[in-house]
Design a protein around this motif. Structure first.
Motif, PDB file in Angstrom:
ATOM      1  N   VAL A   1      43.440  46.229  27.375  1.00 34.41           N
ATOM      2  CA  VAL A   1      42.922  45.603  28.586  1.00 34.41           C
ATOM      3  C   VAL A   1      43.941  44.572  29.071  1.00 34.41           C
ATOM      4  CG1 VAL A   1      41.057  44.254  29.633  1.00 34.41           C
ATOM      5  CG2 VAL A   1      40.541  45.876  27.786  1.00 34.41           C
ATOM      6  N   TRP A   2      44.263  44.633  30.360  1.00 35.35           N
ATOM      7  CA  TRP A   2      45.090  43.631  31.016  1.00 35.35           C
ATOM      8  C   TRP A   2      44.226  42.975  32.082  1.00 35.35           C
ATOM      9  CZ3 TRP A   2      46.373  48.552  29.769  1.00 35.35           C
ATOM     10  CH2 TRP A   2      47.499  48.764  28.950  1.00 35.35           C
ATOM     11  N   LYS A   3      44.148  41.646  32.104  1.00 35.49           N
ATOM     12  CA  LYS A   3      43.238  40.993  33.052  1.00 35.49           C
ATOM     13  C   LYS A   3      43.750  39.618  33.441  1.00 35.49           C
ATOM     14  CE  LYS A   3      40.205  39.313  29.310  1.00 35.49           C
ATOM     15  NZ  LYS A   3      40.879  39.969  28.179  1.00 35.49           N
ATOM     16  N   GLU A   4      43.359  39.195  34.640  1.00 34.08           N
ATOM     17  CA  GLU A   4      43.662  37.840  35.105  1.00 34.08           C
ATOM     18  C   GLU A   4      42.687  37.459  36.212  1.00 34.08           C
ATOM     19  OE1 GLU A   4      47.410  35.383  36.976  1.00 34.08           O
ATOM     20  OE2 GLU A   4      47.752  36.598  35.176  1.00 34.08           O
ATOM     21  N   GLN A   5      42.485  36.140  36.367  1.00 26.52           N
ATOM     22  CA  GLN A   5      41.595  35.575  37.385  1.00 26.52           C
ATOM     23  C   GLN A   5      42.374  34.557  38.216  1.00 26.52           C
ATOM     24  OE1 GLN A   5      37.265  33.831  36.977  1.00 26.52           O
ATOM     25  NE2 GLN A   5      38.703  32.354  36.193  1.00 26.52           N
TER      26      GLN A   5
ATOM     27  N   ASN B   1      48.082  45.007  46.363  1.00 27.13           N
ATOM     28  CA  ASN B   1      49.291  44.506  45.709  1.00 27.13           C
ATOM     29  C   ASN B   1      48.926  43.305  44.859  1.00 27.13           C
ATOM     30  OD1 ASN B   1      51.515  46.118  47.160  1.00 27.13           O
ATOM     31  ND2 ASN B   1      50.342  45.266  48.854  1.00 27.13           N
ATOM     32  N   VAL B   2      49.126  43.408  43.553  1.00 24.16           N
ATOM     33  CA  VAL B   2      48.787  42.344  42.617  1.00 24.16           C
ATOM     34  C   VAL B   2      49.937  42.178  41.634  1.00 24.16           C
ATOM     35  CG1 VAL B   2      47.248  41.625  40.752  1.00 24.16           C
ATOM     36  CG2 VAL B   2      46.300  42.726  42.792  1.00 24.16           C
ATOM     37  N   ALA B   3      50.360  40.941  41.406  1.00 28.30           N
ATOM     38  CA  ALA B   3      51.402  40.675  40.412  1.00 28.30           C
ATOM     39  C   ALA B   3      51.009  39.450  39.595  1.00 28.30           C
ATOM     40  CB  ALA B   3      52.746  40.443  41.099  1.00 28.30           C
ATOM     41  N   THR B   4      51.058  39.579  38.279  1.00 29.87           N
ATOM     42  CA  THR B   4      50.832  38.470  37.361  1.00 29.87           C
ATOM     43  C   THR B   4      52.062  38.348  36.461  1.00 29.87           C
ATOM     44  OG1 THR B   4      49.890  39.659  35.464  1.00 29.87           O
ATOM     45  CG2 THR B   4      48.419  39.239  37.325  1.00 29.87           C
ATOM     46  N   ASN B   5      52.046  37.382  35.555  1.00 27.39           N
ATOM     47  CA  ASN B   5      53.160  37.246  34.626  1.00 27.39           C
ATOM     48  C   ASN B   5      53.214  38.387  33.614  1.00 27.39           C
ATOM     49  OD1 ASN B   5      53.978  34.862  35.811  1.00 27.39           O
ATOM     50  ND2 ASN B   5      52.780  33.574  34.416  1.00 27.39           N
ATOM     51  N   GLU B   6      52.088  39.068  33.410  1.00 31.88           N
ATOM     52  CA  GLU B   6      51.993  40.106  32.376  1.00 31.88           C
ATOM     53  C   GLU B   6      52.051  41.525  32.934  1.00 31.88           C
ATOM     54  OE1 GLU B   6      52.066  39.247  29.282  1.00 31.88           O
ATOM     55  OE2 GLU B   6      51.904  37.098  29.712  1.00 31.88           O
ATOM     56  N   PHE B   7      51.570  41.722  34.166  1.00 33.15           N
ATOM     57  CA  PHE B   7      51.497  43.078  34.698  1.00 33.15           C
ATOM     58  C   PHE B   7      51.436  43.021  36.214  1.00 33.15           C
ATOM     59  CE2 PHE B   7      47.192  41.616  34.123  1.00 33.15           C
ATOM     60  CZ  PHE B   7      46.463  42.139  35.184  1.00 33.15           C
ATOM     61  N   SER B   8      51.648  44.161  36.848  1.00 36.44           N
ATOM     62  CA  SER B   8      51.585  44.238  38.306  1.00 36.44           C
ATOM     63  C   SER B   8      51.185  45.641  38.716  1.00 36.44           C
ATOM     64  CB  SER B   8      52.937  43.873  38.934  1.00 36.44           C
ATOM     65  OG  SER B   8      53.930  44.809  38.559  1.00 36.44           O
ATOM     66  N   LEU B   9      50.720  45.768  39.955  1.00 42.61           N
ATOM     67  CA  LEU B   9      50.380  47.094  40.488  1.00 42.61           C
ATOM     68  C   LEU B   9      50.483  47.088  42.004  1.00 42.61           C
ATOM     69  CD1 LEU B   9      47.223  46.923  41.733  1.00 42.61           C
ATOM     70  CD2 LEU B   9      46.693  46.840  39.298  1.00 42.61           C
ATOM     71  N   LYS B  10      50.804  48.270  42.525  1.00 43.97           N
ATOM     72  CA  LYS B  10      50.821  48.517  43.965  1.00 43.97           C
ATOM     73  C   LYS B  10      50.145  49.865  44.184  1.00 43.97           C
ATOM     74  CE  LYS B  10      55.121  46.001  44.877  1.00 43.97           C
ATOM     75  NZ  LYS B  10      56.504  46.079  45.449  1.00 43.97           N
ATOM     76  N   LEU B  11      48.972  49.844  44.813  1.00 45.39           N
ATOM     77  CA  LEU B  11      48.189  51.065  44.987  1.00 45.39           C
ATOM     78  C   LEU B  11      47.905  51.291  46.467  1.00 45.39           C
ATOM     79  CD1 LEU B  11      45.601  50.679  42.082  1.00 45.39           C
ATOM     80  CD2 LEU B  11      47.756  51.942  42.058  1.00 45.39           C
ATOM     81  N   HIS B  12      48.196  52.491  46.924  1.00 45.14           N
ATOM     82  CA  HIS B  12      47.904  52.878  48.303  1.00 45.14           C
ATOM     83  C   HIS B  12      46.592  53.657  48.328  1.00 45.14           C
ATOM     84  CE1 HIS B  12      48.526  53.976  52.462  1.00 45.14           C
ATOM     85  NE2 HIS B  12      48.307  55.254  52.140  1.00 45.14           N
ATOM     86  N   ASN B  13      45.700  53.284  49.238  1.00 42.51           N
ATOM     87  CA  ASN B  13      44.356  53.859  49.295  1.00 42.51           C
ATOM     88  C   ASN B  13      44.118  54.491  50.656  1.00 42.51           C
ATOM     89  OD1 ASN B  13      42.812  52.646  46.722  1.00 42.51           O
ATOM     90  ND2 ASN B  13      44.250  51.133  47.525  1.00 42.51           N
ATOM     91  N   GLN B  14      43.648  55.732  50.607  1.00 37.36           N
ATOM     92  CA  GLN B  14      43.411  56.506  51.818  1.00 37.36           C
ATOM     93  C   GLN B  14      41.978  57.027  51.802  1.00 37.36           C
ATOM     94  OE1 GLN B  14      46.059  57.334  54.178  1.00 37.36           O
ATOM     95  NE2 GLN B  14      44.362  58.022  55.479  1.00 37.36           N
ATOM     96  N   MET B  15      41.261  56.894  52.909  1.00 38.36           N
ATOM     97  CA  MET B  15      39.908  57.431  52.995  1.00 38.36           C
ATOM     98  C   MET B  15      39.947  58.952  53.080  1.00 38.36           C
ATOM     99  SD  MET B  15      37.670  54.909  55.421  1.00 38.36           S
ATOM    100  CE  MET B  15      36.179  55.780  54.945  1.00 38.36           C
TER     101      MET B  15
END
Length: 375
Positions: free
Chosen positions: A133-137, A176-190
């Motif tokens: 699990v990778w998580k951040e708030q 688009n989310v970036a933390t010190n531990e992990f990051s992600l870039k996800l494109h979403n289409q309906m």
């Protein structure tokens, strides 16, 4: 609706205390105090009374949800909640789940700017697989540019986390989310229509009290993009996702214990959602929907649904949470055994809950998400 307001001079201390009150209320006062050597319940009803003395717009059944204008913020209502779930897999077939939440909560009803702005923003990001699990708030104050939204083009942000699109709706859009531990870039289409659950987006949450929310759901999304976990190489992923937005002025009822929420992709053209709100000394309020890509939504009432917790797990810290369930809807030939993919998803955020991906067996062998609060 005309409101009577008292003029008062806010202080930073009062604003800080109000923020803490909101966090306690949203967490249902179920924070785990065992690490302090003693577990004592907080009087949540006194806290609810305190915050509900402010005047917010009521959620009424004759107020229709309108698209795309209702993707905007609604500061006359106490809170708004964006929720995003995605089940994705990488090029080697390894599966991951992504959960992103974005909250706007008003500590009171004033329309102020700068540091006196009463809005508080909270966002969570969680990535998980079967074993990790990778998580951040993130938390932010309103009025100072640290968090907020624009509607044209659409953008939600808190610090360097954002959801943005080029139009006036969230889609097509990028998370688009970036933390010190992990990051992600996800494109979403309906790949299917929006759904307005309940009565044109008005969804009651209690059968006796006027507790309700407005809701917009996007149950059919295709997602693709990349993640970087633990500093390793980029992982390219694709899959399906669900997004919903709700807004309301009633955080919880006086005697609400928590809720159970399931989102299950029955097949490529139908999604099932089940919600149960649990109340002390009262029967739970249970409802659901079967949403179709054709735009048809079937509302499910309590007498059509059987929802039973089958097996609980004792998690770290001694919390017991039901992570195996049975969902039966005979009228639509649905008989599901629901199990958590990764039990270790009790999230220790300011808004604490168990939330994570699920697998089902029985009439449908598919994936989904489950959210459990108040255990």
């Amino acid at each position: 609706m005309k409101k009577l307001k008292m003029q008062r001079k806010p202080t930073l201390l009062r604003m800080a205390l109000a923020t803490l009150v909101v966090a306690i209320v949203l967490g249902f006062c179920y924070m785990d105090f065992t690490r302090f050597g003693k577990q004592e319940p907080i009087n949540q009803h006194a806290v609810v009374d305190m915050i509900q003395k402010h005047v917010f717009e009521p959620v009424l059944p004759d107020t229709a949800v309108t698209l795309p204008s209702d993707f905007r913020f609604h500061p006359d209502y106490q809170h708004e909640w964006w929720q995003y779930f995605a089940n994705v897999e990488d090029e080697e077939g390894l599966q991951y789940a992504v959960q992103w939440s974005y909250f706007r909560i008003a500590s009171d009803e004033r329309k102020m700017v700068g540091w006196q702005n009463p809005q508080v923003y909270i966002s969570h990001i969680v990535v998980s697989n079967e074993t990790q699990v990778w998580k951040e708030q993130r938390m932010a104050r309103g009025g100072i540019g640290q968090a907020g939204m624009t509607i044209n083009p659409f953008r939600l942000w808190i610090d360097n986390w954002n959801w943005e699109s080029l139009g006036t709706t969230p889609f097509p859009g990028d998370l688009n989310v970036a933390t010190n531990e992990f990051s992600l870039k996800l494109h979403n289409q309906m790949i299917g229509p929006f759904a307005l659950l309940g009565d044109n987006g008005y969804q009651p949450k209690h059968d006796l009290l006027p507790i309700a929310a407005f809701n917009i759901s996007a149950p059919f999304l295709s997602v693709s993009g990349e993640m970087n976990l633990d500093g390793n190489k980029l992982i390219r992923v694709k899959g399906s996702a669900w997004m919903s937005k709700e807004w309301s002025s009633q955080l919880i009822s006086q005697r609400q214990k928590g809720w159970d929420w399931f989102v299950i992709e029955l097949n490529k053209s139908e999604t099932l959602t089940i919600s149960r709100y649990r109340h002390q000394d009262q029967m739970p309020y249970l409802f659901g929907s079967i949403i179709s890509k054709t735009g048809n939504t079937i509302a499910l009432s309590e007498d059509q649904i059987s929802l039973k917790a089958m097996k609980s797990q004792i998690l770290d810290g001694g919390k017991r949470v039901p992570l195996e369930w049975n969902i039966v809807i005979p009228e639509y030939s649905i008989d599901l055994k629901v199990t958590a993919v990764n039990n270790n998803l009790q999230l220790p955020f300011l808004i604490p809950y168990w939330e994570g991906p699920i697998n089902t067996t029985g009439s449908h062998q598919v994936q989904g998400f489950m959210q459990l609060t108040g255990y």
